[in-house]
Scaffold this motif. Structure first.
Motif, PDB file in Angstrom:
ATOM      1  N   TYR A   1      -4.204 -20.078 -33.373  1.00 36.43           N
ATOM      2  CA  TYR A   1      -4.892 -21.374 -33.410  1.00 36.43           C
ATOM      3  C   TYR A   1      -6.213 -21.325 -33.436  1.00 36.43           C
ATOM      4  CZ  TYR A   1      -5.714 -26.613 -32.762  1.00 36.43           C
ATOM      5  OH  TYR A   1      -6.098 -27.553 -32.752  1.00 36.43           O
ATOM      6  N   HIS A   2      -6.722 -20.119 -32.664  1.00 33.15           N
ATOM      7  CA  HIS A   2      -8.315 -20.096 -32.791  1.00 33.15           C
ATOM      8  C   HIS A   2      -8.716 -19.558 -33.897  1.00 33.15           C
ATOM      9  CE1 HIS A   2      -8.658 -20.431 -28.366  1.00 33.15           C
ATOM     10  NE2 HIS A   2      -9.775 -20.092 -28.355  1.00 33.15           N
ATOM     11  N   VAL A   3      -7.888 -18.632 -34.601  1.00 29.53           N
ATOM     12  CA  VAL A   3      -8.022 -18.024 -36.040  1.00 29.53           C
ATOM     13  C   VAL A   3      -7.936 -19.105 -37.132  1.00 29.53           C
ATOM     14  CG1 VAL A   3      -7.107 -16.297 -37.625  1.00 29.53           C
ATOM     15  CG2 VAL A   3      -7.387 -15.648 -35.426  1.00 29.53           C
ATOM     16  N   GLU A   4      -7.088 -19.723 -36.995  1.00 30.35           N
ATOM     17  CA  GLU A   4      -6.738 -20.938 -37.957  1.00 30.35           C
ATOM     18  C   GLU A   4      -7.631 -21.973 -37.946  1.00 30.35           C
ATOM     19  OE1 GLU A   4      -2.733 -21.801 -37.911  1.00 30.35           O
ATOM     20  OE2 GLU A   4      -2.084 -19.993 -38.835  1.00 30.35           O
ATOM     21  N   HIS A   5      -8.129 -22.650 -36.672  1.00 31.15           N
ATOM     22  CA  HIS A   5      -8.774 -23.789 -36.504  1.00 31.15           C
ATOM     23  C   HIS A   5     -10.230 -23.495 -36.091  1.00 31.15           C
ATOM     24  CE1 HIS A   5      -5.190 -26.442 -37.130  1.00 31.15           C
ATOM     25  NE2 HIS A   5      -4.717 -25.275 -36.772  1.00 31.15           N
ATOM     26  N   LYS A   6     -10.604 -22.330 -35.700  1.00 31.11           N
ATOM     27  CA  LYS A   6     -12.052 -21.931 -35.225  1.00 31.11           C
ATOM     28  C   LYS A   6     -12.561 -22.633 -33.971  1.00 31.11           C
ATOM     29  CE  LYS A   6     -11.848 -19.597 -38.987  1.00 31.11           C
ATOM     30  NZ  LYS A   6     -11.515 -18.070 -38.934  1.00 31.11           N
ATOM     31  N   THR A   7     -11.190 -23.040 -33.112  1.00 31.23           N
ATOM     32  CA  THR A   7     -11.633 -23.726 -32.092  1.00 31.23           C
ATOM     33  C   THR A   7     -10.606 -23.483 -30.943  1.00 31.23           C
ATOM     34  OG1 THR A   7     -12.262 -25.969 -31.026  1.00 31.23           O
ATOM     35  CG2 THR A   7     -10.459 -25.931 -32.729  1.00 31.23           C
ATOM     36  N   CYS A   8     -10.441 -24.003 -29.818  1.00 34.99           N
ATOM     37  CA  CYS A   8      -9.382 -23.824 -28.695  1.00 34.99           C
ATOM     38  C   CYS A   8      -8.677 -24.843 -28.723  1.00 34.99           C
ATOM     39  CB  CYS A   8     -10.159 -23.667 -27.295  1.00 34.99           C
ATOM     40  SG  CYS A   8      -8.917 -23.448 -25.983  1.00 34.99           S
ATOM     41  N   VAL A   9      -7.535 -24.572 -28.525  1.00 36.58           N
ATOM     42  CA  VAL A   9      -6.113 -25.654 -28.369  1.00 36.58           C
ATOM     43  C   VAL A   9      -6.231 -26.356 -27.094  1.00 36.58           C
ATOM     44  CG1 VAL A   9      -4.442 -24.121 -27.451  1.00 36.58           C
ATOM     45  CG2 VAL A   9      -3.835 -26.013 -28.998  1.00 36.58           C
ATOM     46  N   VAL A  10      -6.764 -25.914 -26.135  1.00 36.29           N
ATOM     47  CA  VAL A  10      -6.777 -26.610 -24.753  1.00 36.29           C
ATOM     48  C   VAL A  10      -8.200 -27.365 -24.568  1.00 36.29           C
ATOM     49  CG1 VAL A  10      -4.989 -25.269 -23.957  1.00 36.29           C
ATOM     50  CG2 VAL A  10      -7.275 -24.569 -23.564  1.00 36.29           C
ATOM     51  N   GLY A  11      -9.237 -26.933 -25.400  1.00 40.99           N
ATOM     52  CA  GLY A  11     -10.359 -27.435 -25.193  1.00 40.99           C
ATOM     53  C   GLY A  11     -11.433 -26.538 -24.319  1.00 40.99           C
ATOM     54  N   ALA A  12     -12.353 -27.336 -23.708  1.00 39.38           N
ATOM     55  CA  ALA A  12     -13.107 -26.595 -22.843  1.00 39.38           C
ATOM     56  C   ALA A  12     -12.600 -26.480 -21.357  1.00 39.38           C
ATOM     57  CB  ALA A  12     -14.525 -27.240 -22.809  1.00 39.38           C
ATOM     58  N   TYR A  13     -13.407 -25.673 -20.671  1.00 39.64           N
ATOM     59  CA  TYR A  13     -12.684 -25.371 -19.147  1.00 39.64           C
ATOM     60  C   TYR A  13     -13.151 -26.816 -18.474  1.00 39.64           C
ATOM     61  CZ  TYR A  13     -11.852 -20.461 -19.043  1.00 39.64           C
ATOM     62  OH  TYR A  13     -11.147 -19.252 -18.972  1.00 39.64           O
ATOM     63  N   VAL A  14     -12.162 -27.060 -17.475  1.00 41.65           N
ATOM     64  CA  VAL A  14     -12.320 -28.307 -16.707  1.00 41.65           C
ATOM     65  C   VAL A  14     -12.854 -28.034 -15.432  1.00 41.65           C
ATOM     66  CG1 VAL A  14     -11.159 -30.256 -15.628  1.00 41.65           C
ATOM     67  CG2 VAL A  14     -10.427 -29.519 -17.932  1.00 41.65           C
TER      68      VAL A  14
END
Length: 450
Positions: free
Chosen positions: A437-450
């Protein structure tokens, strides 16, 4: 109470053993509150009774070296520093009839991320370590020992030095211990924070005043150790367990745990739990029970993953971990390691790519640089994971990560290379979809740290 204070508190669990249906009290930290660490309190709890027993100072006949080693073998005590090697068997390797100097070394260079048990043993129960080392020295015919303490816990080093002075003044160390023919001098020394010095041969190099780098093996320390002399090295928690074993017997210690995994174990549980800290529980206790003792996953979130044995152990997903019992064999069967007993809990808000980025940086930073696969490979791993985390990953990176990790494993003098590679392979095995997901979407699937 802040996290540091929580990590400085031992929890007396008093668990009902699931294997024997009886109450089991902690063996190393029972009844301690941080104020009763001194010699007088230790003796009042039965301290140094085991040393008196083997020396025949309790009215009995005493024990022979062979009897002490046999008792430790019977106990099923395995090294608590990470490798889990049978302690009694290691003691039997020492050439007791060697005519020259022999050495005993305690590895208190606790640098594994997530681990904070050894420093608390030395802070709250230092005499257990001293007595355990004295018993080990007697069993192996050794008269000089060293405790190598992690350089970043200097207050703990000072506490241990104070305990040594108490023991010497009371006749538990030095010449003619308690009026016997047994002599044992014990010294404390401290390192300077290098993770690599937790590896036993790098520790010996540092203890000799050299650069802390691992040695080739063989020869092993039992034949060529400190200053080229036969040397036995055990972990802090291992030595601290020995007095209870001698007082109560090897069979009693084994019965506290499970076959091949005797006694209790201190687990440092950190991360996304309500009550992080050190918990002493019987070996073989279900992970679910340990998680319950730590208050469960924080803020009612869902458990996602657990690193069960310190940062070098492969991660396990929640679906696997909830069926695991906390012992060497069960965790190995599940595909990870009990290691140092550092249990790192991650909830469903955690990004596994971000976690691996931090771990990979640590191992790249701590590599001593002696071996090319580790020196170059750990930096390569970190740069690739860092690239993926920062939205610059390529599809080929995932297979390359696995390939580089595989090329590091088993090709270095010590296990630091393996320690860097195993988290990578574990993350890719269980959480590859997050990396994709990181490679394909250039972002994190779970979002930022809470």
């Amino acid at each position: 109470m802040n996290v540091h204070q929580l990590l400085s508190q031992f929890q007396a669990t008093g668990l009902e053993s699931s294997f024997h249906g009886r109450h089991i009290e902690p063996q190393i930290m029972a009844g301690l509150d941080g104020a009763n660490w001194g010699l007088q309190d230790y003796v009042a709890r039965g301290g140094y009774a085991a040393l008196r027993k083997i020396l025949g100072q309790d009215g009995g006949e005493g024990l022979t070296q062979d009897q002490v080693i046999a008792t430790v073998k019977e106990s099923g005590l395995r090294g608590r520093g990470g490798a889990g090697f049978p302690t009694g068997l290691k003691w039997s390797f020492m050439p007791r009839q060697f005519p020259g100097q022999k050495y005993l070394v305690c590895n208190s260079d606790e640098g594994e991320p997530g681990t904070c048990k050894d420093r608390d043993i030395m802070q709250f129960n230092p005499h257990a370590v001293i007595e355990g080392m004295a018993i080990a020295a007697f069993a192996m015919g050794i008269n000089v020992g060293y405790n190598y303490i992690h350089g970043e816990i200097f207050k703990t080093y000072e506490r241990f030095e104070e305990a040594l002075e108490q023991a010497r003044a009371a006749g538990f160390l030095g010449q003619a211990v308690m009026g016997s023919t047994f002599n044992f001098q014990l010294h404390a020394t401290h390192g300077f924070g290098a993770y690599i010095c937790g590896e036993e041969t790098a520790l010996l190099e540092s203890l000799e005043g050299k650069k802390g780098q691992p040695r080739f093996k063989p020869p092993f320390p039992a034949s060529f150790g400190l200053y080229g002399k036969p040397t036995t090295i055990n972990n802090t928690e291992t030595f601290a367990a020995v007095p209870w074993i001698i007082r109560n017997g090897g069979a009693a210690y084994l019965a506290c745990g499970k076959p091949n995994n005797g006694g209790t174990k201190i687990f440092s549980i950190s991360g996304d739990v309500e009550r992080p800290g050190n918990y002493e529980i019987p070996m073989g206790t279900p992970f679910s029970k340990l998680l319950e003792l730590a208050g469960g996953v924080r803020a009612g979130r869902q458990l996602k993953a657990v690193i069960p044995g310190g940062s070098s152990a492969p991660v396990l997903p929640a679906s696997v971990m909830m069926d695991v019992t906390m012992d060497y064999d069960s965790i190995a069967k599940a595909g990870s390691m009990l290691g140092s007993g550092a249990v790192i809990v991650m909830d469903d808000s955690r990004c596994m790519v971000k976690a691996l980025q931090r771990l990979s940086y640590f191992y790249s930073h701590e590599s001593c640089g002696q071996c090319t696969p580790c020196r170059e490979g750990t930096g390569w791993l970190w740069r690739m994971v860092d690239r993926i985390e920062n939205g610059q990953g390529r599809a080929s990176d995932l297979d390359m990560l696995d390939s580089v990790a595989g090329d590091i494993m088993g090709r270095t003098i010590c296990a630091l290379g393996d320690a860097a590679a195993m988290p990578v392979r574990g993350m890719l095995k269980h959480f590859r979809d997050e990396f994709v997901y990181h490679v394909e979407h250039k972002t994190c699937v779970v979002g930022a740290y809470v």
